[in-house]
Design an enzyme around this catalytic site. Structure first.
Site, PDB file in Angstrom:
ATOM      1  N   THR A 170       0.702  -1.113  -0.238  1.00  0.00           N
ATOM      2  CA  THR A 170      -0.104   0.083   0.136  1.00  0.00           C
ATOM      3  C   THR A 170       0.966   1.148  -0.018  1.00  0.00           C
ATOM      4  OG1 THR A 170      -2.094   0.858   0.911  1.00  0.00           O
ATOM      5  CG2 THR A 170      -0.026   0.423   2.502  1.00  0.00           C
ATOM      6  N   GLY A 213      -2.623   5.530   9.991  1.00  0.00           N
ATOM      7  CA  GLY A 213      -2.505   4.912   8.760  1.00  0.00           C
ATOM      8  C   GLY A 213      -1.513   3.723   8.811  1.00  0.00           C
ATOM      9  N   SER A 251       4.631   0.301  -0.039  1.00  0.00           N
ATOM     10  CA  SER A 251       5.488   0.148  -1.210  1.00  0.00           C
ATOM     11  C   SER A 251       5.962   1.225  -2.154  1.00  0.00           C
ATOM     12  CB  SER A 251       4.747  -1.111  -2.175  1.00  0.00           C
ATOM     13  OG  SER A 251       3.524  -0.664  -2.488  1.00  0.00           O
TER      14      SER A 251
END
Length: 174
Positions: A2, A47, A126
């Protein structure tokens, strides 16, 4: 895999993240996962990137530390990182967390690091390096964009480069 990007800009802090969940290297299992959440009475936004189950475990741990330390995010993050690093079971968790409130913007990693970014931009996952570079460029040269718009655009840019990041982007801000 993500991409999550958080930006503090013009007295706002915002976060954006994509929704892609990848199984292995070749299969997109889901495009609309929620990787941004509010915790501790909606006063802290997190997050995460990495394994979903691992991230949920870290969310629970951080919430517990926030309760213990009366919402002091910096102290809770340091205590969480120390526990994460020292506990052999927790040390196997494969995830990273960005957490912020109205005062602090922090990156929390499993090797015991709690980092406050130098340029008020932090990104993980990523596509994190792509998003971070884009967000820094926008904060240095932006005219009229909000923190939320910068974070969202940075993840969108990363989604055009990183195959593990999609353009189903959610945001939140304080």
């Amino acid at each position: 895999m993500t991409t999550i990007c958080s930006v503090r800009y013009n007295n706002q802090t915002a976060i954006a993240g994509d929704g892609q969940v990848t199984l292995g290297e070749k299969v997109i299992a889901k495009a609309t996962a929620k990787k941004i959440r509010r915790i501790y009475h909606d006063r802290v936004v997190i997050g995460f990137a990495g394994g979903v189950a691992d991230a949920v475990s870290l969310q629970d741990m951080l919430e517990g530390k926030l309760e213990t330390y009366s919402g002091d995010l910096r102290r809770a993050a340091v205590e969480m990182a120390q526990s994460w690093r020292k506990d052999p079971t927790l040390a196997k968790l494969q995830a990273m967390v960005i957490a912020f409130n109205d005062k602090d913007l922090l990156l929390i990693s499993g090797n015991g690091e709690v980092l406050e970014p130098d340029e008020d931009v932090v990104a993980i996952g990523s596509g994190g390096n792509f998003a971070q570079a884009a967000a820094i460029a926008m904060t240095r040269h932006s005219s009229g964009m909000s923190a939320s718009e910068i974070a969202k655009e940075a993840v969108k840019i990363a989604s055009g480069i990183d195959v593990f990041t999609d353009d189903h982007i959610t945001t939140d801000e304080i």
